[in-house]
Write an enzyme that holds these catalytic residues in place. Structure first.
Site, short mmCIF file in Angstrom:
data_model
loop_
_atom_site.label_atom_id
_atom_site.label_comp_id
_atom_site.label_asym_id
_atom_site.label_seq_id
_atom_site.Cartn_x
_atom_site.Cartn_y
_atom_site.Cartn_z
N GLY A 123 0.78 -1.23 0.00
CA GLY A 123 0.00 0.00 0.00
C GLY A 123 0.81 1.28 0.00
N ASN A 153 1.80 2.92 -2.65
CA ASN A 153 1.17 3.82 -3.63
C ASN A 153 -0.12 4.41 -3.07
OD1 ASN A 153 2.47 4.11 -6.39
ND2 ASN A 153 2.72 1.92 -5.99
N LEU A 181 -8.70 -8.10 -13.99
CA LEU A 181 -10.12 -7.78 -14.08
C LEU A 181 -10.69 -8.37 -15.35
CD1 LEU A 181 -9.99 -4.01 -13.05
CD2 LEU A 181 -10.53 -5.99 -11.63
N HIS A 233 2.56 0.31 -13.28
CA HIS A 233 3.38 -0.89 -13.48
C HIS A 233 4.85 -0.50 -13.39
CE1 HIS A 233 4.16 -4.95 -14.91
NE2 HIS A 233 5.09 -4.42 -15.71
C1 GRF Z 1 4.09 -1.48 -7.17
O1 GRF Z 1 5.42 -1.62 -7.63
C2 GRF Z 1 3.14 -1.49 -8.32
O2 GRF Z 1 3.64 -0.86 -9.46
C3 GRF Z 1 3.04 -2.98 -8.57
O3 GRF Z 1 2.95 -3.53 -7.28
C4 GRF Z 1 3.64 -2.69 -6.37
C5 GRF Z 1 2.68 -2.31 -5.29
O4 GRF Z 1 3.31 -1.66 -4.24
N1 GRF Z 1 1.96 -3.29 -9.46
P1 GRF Z 1 2.47 -0.96 -3.10
O5 GRF Z 1 1.46 -1.98 -2.55
O6 GRF Z 1 1.79 0.25 -3.67
O7 GRF Z 1 3.50 -0.60 -2.07
#
Ligand code: GRF
Length: 194
Positions: A13, A15, A84, A100
């Site tokens: 989490g 992001n 999805l 990504h």
């Molecule tokens: C990120 O690197 C995102 O790009 C990928 O999974 C990771 C998630 O990280 N799809 P977080 O849960 O946001 O820390």
């Protein structure tokens, strides 16, 4: 335009935390009104602690129900690991984004940082893209490049890419919320701000 955002998570989490912080600073152009996860995870916990409505949506039917209830303007996948189905991607066409950790179209799918190291590229990065029915194939909104160091491990490279993710994801969402993104075929145009 102010956006109602539904954020999908499966993992740590970080992001999500960056998005919530940007929203608090008024930099997101909208608010996170729902966090959905396909399984119990630290990111879901973080959302609850931040006082955001949460839902566990292990399949598309459960997700459709949660989205029908909250009616988001944009679905934001932030480390959401379940693919999805068409019912969701069609219902929200042009209104689902994903982040990504590679410069797409290079290294789609799982472990893109490991793929980059194994391939020996000098530059990789992060991509925000609209979601279509494919795996990491939708139109690209923003990208940021990250240099690969000769002594990088998957962990060190992932950490530098994540820092860029935290920067470009809020920016991309703000552009969407301000109505500055338009889609023509596979190409996304970004209108200059006022
Ligand atoms: C990120 O690197 C995102 O790009 C990928 O999974 C990771 C998630 O990280 N799809 P977080 O849960 O946001 O820390």
């Amino acid at each position: 335009m102010s956006g109602r955002l539904a954020v999908g998570v499966s993992g740590t989490g970080s992001n999500l935390a960056a998005l919530l912080a940007a929203a608090r600073r008024g930099e997101l152009g909208g608010d996170v009104v729902l966090v959905f996860a396909d399984r119990p995870c630290p990111a879901g916990q973080l959302a609850s602690e931040a006082g955001v409505e949460t839902a566990i949506a292990p399949d598309d039917a459960a997700l459709a129900q949660a989205l029908e209830h909250t009616k988001p303007d944009l679905v934001v996948l932030a480390g959401f690991m379940r693919l999805l189905g068409r019912s969701i991607t069609d219902a929200f066409a042009g209104r689902i984004v994903n982040i990504h950790p590679s410069l797409l179209p290079a290294f789609p799918g799982l472990h893109p940082q490991r793929q980059a190291l194994e391939c020996g590229v000098r530059i990789t990065g992060a991509t925000v893209h609209f979601v279509d029915e494919g795996v990491d194939t939708g139109p690209i909104v923003l990208q940021s490049a990250v240099a690969v160091h000769h002594d990088d491990t998957e962990e060190t490279l992932s950490a530098r890419i994540l820092a860029e993710e935290h920067r470009i994801y809020p920016e991309a969402i703000r552009l969407f919320a301000e109505g500055r993104l338009s889609l023509k075929g596979r190409r996304v145009s970004i209108r200059e701000g006022a």
